[in-house]
Scaffold this motif. Structure first.
Motif, PDB file in Angstrom:
ATOM      1  N   GLY A  12       7.567  26.604 -33.670  1.00 59.32           N
ATOM      2  CA  GLY A  12       6.610  25.739 -32.994  1.00 59.32           C
ATOM      3  C   GLY A  12       6.611  25.977 -31.508  1.00 59.32           C
ATOM      4  N   ASP A  13       5.870  25.145 -30.797  1.00 56.58           N
ATOM      5  CA  ASP A  13       5.738  25.282 -29.346  1.00 56.58           C
ATOM      6  C   ASP A  13       5.365  23.915 -28.785  1.00 56.58           C
ATOM      7  OD1 ASP A  13       4.995  25.760 -26.701  1.00 56.58           O
ATOM      8  OD2 ASP A  13       4.028  27.672 -27.171  1.00 56.58           O
ATOM      9  N   ILE A  14       6.261  23.321 -27.986  1.00 57.01           N
ATOM     10  CA  ILE A  14       6.021  21.961 -27.498  1.00 57.01           C
ATOM     11  C   ILE A  14       4.836  21.874 -26.544  1.00 57.01           C
ATOM     12  CG2 ILE A  14       8.427  21.250 -27.789  1.00 57.01           C
ATOM     13  CD1 ILE A  14       8.674  21.555 -24.676  1.00 57.01           C
ATOM     14  N   LYS A  50       3.928  19.558 -19.213  1.00 55.51           N
ATOM     15  CA  LYS A  50       2.958  19.612 -20.306  1.00 55.51           C
ATOM     16  C   LYS A  50       3.656  19.475 -21.653  1.00 55.51           C
ATOM     17  CE  LYS A  50      -0.652  22.447 -22.431  1.00 55.51           C
ATOM     18  NZ  LYS A  50      -1.356  23.768 -22.417  1.00 55.51           N
ATOM     19  N   GLY A  51       4.806  20.148 -21.800  1.00 53.29           N
ATOM     20  CA  GLY A  51       5.547  20.062 -23.063  1.00 53.29           C
ATOM     21  C   GLY A  51       5.960  18.645 -23.381  1.00 53.29           C
ATOM     22  N   THR A  52       6.441  17.910 -22.378  1.00 50.14           N
ATOM     23  CA  THR A  52       6.849  16.518 -22.602  1.00 50.14           C
ATOM     24  C   THR A  52       5.649  15.644 -22.914  1.00 50.14           C
ATOM     25  OG1 THR A  52       8.773  16.780 -21.163  1.00 50.14           O
ATOM     26  CG2 THR A  52       7.992  14.530 -21.539  1.00 50.14           C
ATOM     27  N   ARG A  53       4.521  15.902 -22.268  1.00 48.12           N
ATOM     28  CA  ARG A  53       3.310  15.132 -22.563  1.00 48.12           C
ATOM     29  C   ARG A  53       2.889  15.341 -24.031  1.00 48.12           C
ATOM     30  NH1 ARG A  53       0.305  16.913 -18.699  1.00 48.12           N
ATOM     31  NH2 ARG A  53       0.604  15.147 -17.292  1.00 48.12           N
ATOM     32  N   MET A  54       2.959  16.576 -24.503  1.00 49.82           N
ATOM     33  CA  MET A  54       2.600  16.867 -25.894  1.00 49.82           C
ATOM     34  C   MET A  54       3.581  16.209 -26.868  1.00 49.82           C
ATOM     35  SD  MET A  54      -0.187  18.535 -26.044  1.00 49.82           S
ATOM     36  CE  MET A  54      -1.276  19.646 -25.149  1.00 49.82           C
TER      37      MET A  54
END
Length: 364
Positions: free
Chosen positions: A66-68, A112-116
């Motif tokens: 996957g990809d956060i 961005k990763g944390t927002r996703m």
């Protein structure tokens, strides 16, 4: 009742260490999902095999590509929907930790990763705890006493890593209204307090790199005369404390400083390292401006094995209050050991492995 876990940031050292400790403590585990990037597939499988060989029952562990930074964590729709029914504990460990990381890269992963991740977790029906791994250094260039309940400030940051983790923690704090969170803020994490084991020689290990070069001089100089206290914590303390607080009912919607309650000044740490590594007591003082100017030159940074961005951590006079952490660990045996009690183990491990290129970070 058994829980179902999802870790981001595998096959990273922290995710692997938490998993080992969970099995060591015989946590009631239904299943563990380890999210890794597609390009890390081989490393993830190799790390999982090593975990098996260390005695961990991998029957309840599943790797996920996957990809956060993508919607649904980069998972296919069916997998994403299934996980949203199962996950009880989500450990968000994935981040770019490099002090020299460019802003665009750090923003993509850390913010961005944390927002996703936050968006995805809002649809998780069984979620009991969202454990977000931040850093004590969201305090940036603030000095004085930093409290666990504090975040917002306008004092600026020493690097893009700090800044993007600060913005990401703001996002997690905002999500606390709807998500059951626990925010973990470690100090500068070093090797195991008994074995000295560590994944990379970064942070305070740059001092050891430098001392190894300075040992060729007739004497080893002090670098500046700062009395700033450096907050170092062994990773086994971070892992043990994190797992307890992640399952501690009163830890809901709290922020914890996993920091040394009695940190040493930078000069004391420097002297301990010099005595352990070179058997030399430092003499005289090289002014910081001279050292900083020298580190502007790439060839000197690479020769000494020191990141330029690390210098500021030995000058910023911040102290990290950990009152809430100590109180919520009071009924356990989990304590942050005194640095002087394990400094020799860190240096011994460094001596044994300093010739391994994979242990050193790239100096730019």
């Amino acid at each position: 009742m058994a829980n179902t876990y999802l870790f981001t940031g595998f096959p990273g050292f922290l995710a692997s260490s938490l998993l080992k400790e969970m099995h060591h403590q015989s946590f009631p585990i239904e299943r563990v999902y380890l999210l890794h990037l597609p390009i890390m597939k081989q490393q993830a499988h190799r790390q999982l095999q090593q975990l098996k060989e260390s005695g961990i029952n991998a029957g309840d562990i599943q790797l996920l590509e996957g990809d956060i930074t993508k919607p649904d964590l980069g998972l296919d729709s069916n997998t994403s929907q299934s996980l949203k029914q199962e996950i009880t504990h989500f450990f968000h460990l994935a981040a770019l930790y490099d002090l020299a990381v460019p802003l665009s890269s750090a923003w993509k992963v850390n913010v961005k990763g944390t927002r996703m991740v936050n968006q995805w977790l809002h649809s998780c029906l069984s979620l009991q705890r969202y454990i977000y791994f931040s850093t004590a250094f969201v305090s940036g260039q603030r000095e004085g006493i930093i409290y666990e309940e504090e975040l917002t400030h306008e004092q600026g940051f020493k690097n893009h890593y700090e800044y993007t983790k600060y913005i990401a923690e703001q996002l997690v704090t905002q999500a606390q209204r709807e998500l059951p969170t626990t925010i973990i803020r470690p100090g500068i994490t070093v090797g195991h307090s008994r074995s000295g084991e560590t994944l990379k020689f970064d942070g305070p290990y740059f001092i050891l790199n430098m001392l190894g070069k300075l040992n060729k001089l007739p004497f080893v100089p002090h670098i500046g005369n700062s009395r700033a206290k450096i907050n170092l914590v062994p990773y086994n303390y971070v892992v043990e404390a994190t797992l307890h607080l992640a399952h501690f009912a009163e830890g809901l919607n709290k922020t914890y400083h996993l920091t040394d309650p009695n940190p040493y000044p930078a000069q004391d740490i420097y002297e301990m390292f010099s005595n352990e590594l070179n058997n030399k007591e430092p003499h005289l003082t090289l002014p910081v401006p001279i050292a900083s100017t020298a580190l502007q030159l790439k060839w000197i940074r690479k020769w000494m094995g020191v990141q330029r961005e690390a210098v500021s951590y030995f000058l910023c006079e911040s102290e990290y209050d950990c009152t809430h952490t100590l109180y919520d660990l009071r009924k356990t045996d989990i304590r942050c050991p005194d640095f002087a009690s394990y400094a020799s183990h860190l240096v011994d491990y460094y001596k044994q492995h300093r010739d391994k290129k994979e242990k050193h970070v790239s100096i730019v």
